[in-house]
Design a protein around this motif. Structure first.
Motif, PDB file in Angstrom:
ATOM      1  N   LEU A   3     -24.954   4.321  19.523  1.00  0.00           N
ATOM      2  CA  LEU A   3     -25.246   3.742  20.827  1.00  0.00           C
ATOM      3  C   LEU A   3     -26.563   2.963  20.798  1.00  0.00           C
ATOM      4  N   PRO A   4     -26.823   2.150  21.807  1.00  0.00           N
ATOM      5  CA  PRO A   4     -28.053   1.342  21.816  1.00  0.00           C
ATOM      6  C   PRO A   4     -29.334   2.157  21.709  1.00  0.00           C
ATOM      7  N   ASN A   5     -29.316   3.415  22.161  1.00  0.00           N
ATOM      8  CA  ASN A   5     -30.522   4.241  22.074  1.00  0.00           C
ATOM      9  C   ASN A   5     -30.623   4.983  20.748  1.00  0.00           C
ATOM     10  N   GLY A   6     -29.706   4.716  19.808  1.00  0.00           N
ATOM     11  CA  GLY A   6     -29.780   5.319  18.481  1.00  0.00           C
ATOM     12  C   GLY A   6     -28.969   6.584  18.298  1.00  0.00           C
ATOM     13  N   VAL A   7     -28.397   7.122  19.366  1.00  0.00           N
ATOM     14  CA  VAL A   7     -27.580   8.326  19.245  1.00  0.00           C
ATOM     15  C   VAL A   7     -26.307   7.988  18.475  1.00  0.00           C
ATOM     16  N   SER A   8     -26.016   8.785  17.443  1.00  0.00           N
ATOM     17  CA  SER A   8     -24.880   8.520  16.571  1.00  0.00           C
ATOM     18  C   SER A   8     -23.967   9.741  16.515  1.00  0.00           C
ATOM     19  N   TYR A   9     -22.668   9.503  16.468  1.00  0.00           N
ATOM     20  CA  TYR A   9     -21.684  10.579  16.474  1.00  0.00           C
ATOM     21  C   TYR A   9     -20.374  10.009  15.958  1.00  0.00           C
ATOM     22  N   THR A  10     -19.398  10.875  15.671  1.00  0.00           N
ATOM     23  CA  THR A  10     -18.116  10.403  15.166  1.00  0.00           C
ATOM     24  C   THR A  10     -17.039  10.470  16.247  1.00  0.00           C
ATOM     25  N   THR A  11     -16.083   9.555  16.152  1.00  0.00           N
ATOM     26  CA  THR A  11     -14.939   9.530  17.060  1.00  0.00           C
ATOM     27  C   THR A  11     -13.659   9.449  16.223  1.00  0.00           C
ATOM     28  N   LEU A  12     -12.552   9.837  16.838  1.00  0.00           N
ATOM     29  CA  LEU A  12     -11.250   9.745  16.190  1.00  0.00           C
ATOM     30  C   LEU A  12     -10.452   8.608  16.814  1.00  0.00           C
ATOM     31  N   ASP A  13      -9.629   7.946  15.984  1.00  0.00           N
ATOM     32  CA  ASP A  13      -8.778   6.857  16.474  1.00  0.00           C
ATOM     33  C   ASP A  13      -7.356   7.110  15.961  1.00  0.00           C
ATOM     34  N   ILE A  14      -6.606   7.919  16.720  1.00  0.00           N
ATOM     35  CA  ILE A  14      -5.259   8.309  16.303  1.00  0.00           C
ATOM     36  C   ILE A  14      -4.306   7.124  16.326  1.00  0.00           C
ATOM     37  N   ASN A  15      -4.421   6.309  17.384  1.00  0.00           N
ATOM     38  CA  ASN A  15      -3.496   5.191  17.584  1.00  0.00           C
ATOM     39  C   ASN A  15      -4.296   3.947  17.945  1.00  0.00           C
ATOM     40  N   PRO A  16      -4.257   2.904  17.118  1.00  0.00           N
ATOM     41  CA  PRO A  16      -5.068   1.705  17.397  1.00  0.00           C
ATOM     42  C   PRO A  16      -4.584   0.901  18.600  1.00  0.00           C
ATOM     43  N   ASN A  17      -3.458   1.291  19.168  1.00  0.00           N
ATOM     44  CA  ASN A  17      -2.935   0.549  20.325  1.00  0.00           C
ATOM     45  C   ASN A  17      -2.622   1.474  21.494  1.00  0.00           C
ATOM     46  N   GLY A  63     -14.315  11.021  25.930  1.00  0.00           N
ATOM     47  CA  GLY A  63     -14.133  12.027  24.901  1.00  0.00           C
ATOM     48  C   GLY A  63     -14.236  11.396  23.523  1.00  0.00           C
ATOM     49  N   ASP A  64     -14.682  12.155  22.530  1.00  0.00           N
ATOM     50  CA  ASP A  64     -14.803  11.627  21.169  1.00  0.00           C
ATOM     51  C   ASP A  64     -13.430  11.410  20.532  1.00  0.00           C
ATOM     52  N   ASN A  65     -12.420  12.140  20.992  1.00  0.00           N
ATOM     53  CA  ASN A  65     -11.048  11.922  20.533  1.00  0.00           C
ATOM     54  C   ASN A  65     -10.442  10.856  21.447  1.00  0.00           C
ATOM     55  N   ARG A  66     -10.708   9.610  21.149  1.00  0.00           N
ATOM     56  CA  ARG A  66     -10.524   8.519  22.089  1.00  0.00           C
ATOM     57  C   ARG A  66      -9.085   8.339  22.581  1.00  0.00           C
ATOM     58  N   ASP A  67      -8.097   8.709  21.757  1.00  0.00           N
ATOM     59  CA  ASP A  67      -6.711   8.507  22.164  1.00  0.00           C
ATOM     60  C   ASP A  67      -6.084   9.762  22.765  1.00  0.00           C
ATOM     61  N   ASN A  84      -2.208  18.803  14.725  1.00  0.00           N
ATOM     62  CA  ASN A  84      -1.878  18.255  13.415  1.00  0.00           C
ATOM     63  C   ASN A  84      -0.486  17.634  13.465  1.00  0.00           C
ATOM     64  N   GLN A  85      -0.423  16.307  13.378  1.00  0.00           N
ATOM     65  CA  GLN A  85       0.848  15.587  13.421  1.00  0.00           C
ATOM     66  C   GLN A  85       1.351  15.229  12.022  1.00  0.00           C
ATOM     67  N   GLY A  86       0.748  15.829  11.014  1.00  0.00           N
ATOM     68  CA  GLY A  86       1.200  15.609   9.653  1.00  0.00           C
ATOM     69  C   GLY A  86       0.489  14.505   8.908  1.00  0.00           C
ATOM     70  N   THR A  87      -0.411  13.794   9.569  1.00  0.00           N
ATOM     71  CA  THR A  87      -1.170  12.728   8.915  1.00  0.00           C
ATOM     72  C   THR A  87      -2.647  12.847   9.277  1.00  0.00           C
ATOM     73  N   ASP A  88      -3.489  12.381   8.382  1.00  0.00           N
ATOM     74  CA  ASP A  88      -4.918  12.369   8.665  1.00  0.00           C
ATOM     75  C   ASP A  88      -5.247  11.287   9.690  1.00  0.00           C
ATOM     76  N   VAL A  89      -6.342  11.494  10.407  1.00  0.00           N
ATOM     77  CA  VAL A  89      -6.759  10.584  11.477  1.00  0.00           C
ATOM     78  C   VAL A  89      -8.029   9.847  11.048  1.00  0.00           C
TER      79      VAL A  89
END
Length: 248
Positions: free
Chosen positions: A155-169, A189-193, A143-148
């Motif tokens: 995916l192309p086969n229909g599998v769906s899941y959530t990922t996090l994007d902490i930093n867009p760069n 990993g689903d926590n991409r950053d 927890n860095q003090g802000t929401d993510v």
């Protein structure tokens, strides 16, 4: 020898046999069917959290030497093999150090071309569907003090899941194109950053290195607590995560 001594000796021997049988059964179940696994890092947030305990299906992909205790070099490759599918959350042995277990999601199959551009995953030059669906508040040391921001990928086969994007760069948001070799897979990993995966030092993962497919959470406790600290259970157990799918 008295009857009492004989009875005690017989009872002790019976207890030893029961214990040995129970241990053998546990080894067989762990080797061939299900292995418990705990989440050591935040690389799969928010799908999997530090403090989650789950079962890994050993028979989902067949068996390699890494399916066996101590990984004896009895045979190469896999037997009764079944290939991982795109979107599977799987445990595998790190190619550069097979003593270490990793858990990530399969995003690239043999022959795929994988690239990340501006945070968007591309498979064979096609952008994976990605939409922002909300925000997530990490717990504990993450927890860095802000929401993510939370994104849902499909995916192309229909599998769906959530990922996090902490930093867009972040360094992993723009990569070179990776061509997945035959017999290997591309893991992320689903926590991409905050994930060391196939974009970085992990590289391509051989089929032989797969341990199994993550199935279901059977226990979850706040990351700073030990499951043995029973007195903390009333406040720290994440009961809402019990028996939740480990896939999404």
């Amino acid at each position: 020898m008295s009857e009492t001594s004989k009875d005690k000796s017989s009872g002790l021997w019976e207890n030893i046999k029961v214990l040995v049988q129970a241990l053998l059964l546990a080894v067989i179940i762990r080797t061939l069917f299900f292995q418990p696994f705990s989440i050591p890092s935040g690389s799969m947030m928010s799908t999997l959290l530090v403090g989650d305990y789950l079962f890994v299906s050993k028979f989902s992909y067949g068996y390699s030497k890494y399916s066996l205790p101590f990984s004896p070099d009895l045979f190469s490759g896999r037997i009764w093999s079944s290939n991982p599918e795109r979107g599977d959350v799987a445990v595998f042995r790190l190619p550069s150090n097979p003593k270490i277990d990793y858990i990530k999601r399969v995003v690239g199959l043999p022959g795929d071309r994988i690239q990340v551009r501006d945070g968007v995953l591309y498979i064979n030059d096609e952008a994976v569907k990605r939409e922002e669906v909300g925000s997530y508040t990490p717990e504990g040391r993450y927890n860095q003090g802000t929401d993510v921001p939370v994104f849902r990928e499909t995916l192309p086969n229909g599998v769906s899941y959530t990922t996090l994007d902490i930093n867009p760069n972040s360094p992993g948001d723009n990569t070179r194109e990776f061509l997945v070799p035959e017999g290997h897979y591309f893991m992320m990993g689903d926590n991409r950053d905050n994930s060391l995966d196939s974009r970085f030092d992990v590289g391509f993962v051989p089929l032989e290195n797969f341990v199994g497919r993550a199935t279901i959470l059977f226990f979850s406790i706040a990351e700073d607590s030990s499951p043995l600290e029973i007195w903390k259970w009333p406040s720290d157990l994440r009961i809402e995560r019990f028996f939740k799918s480990a896939q999404r």
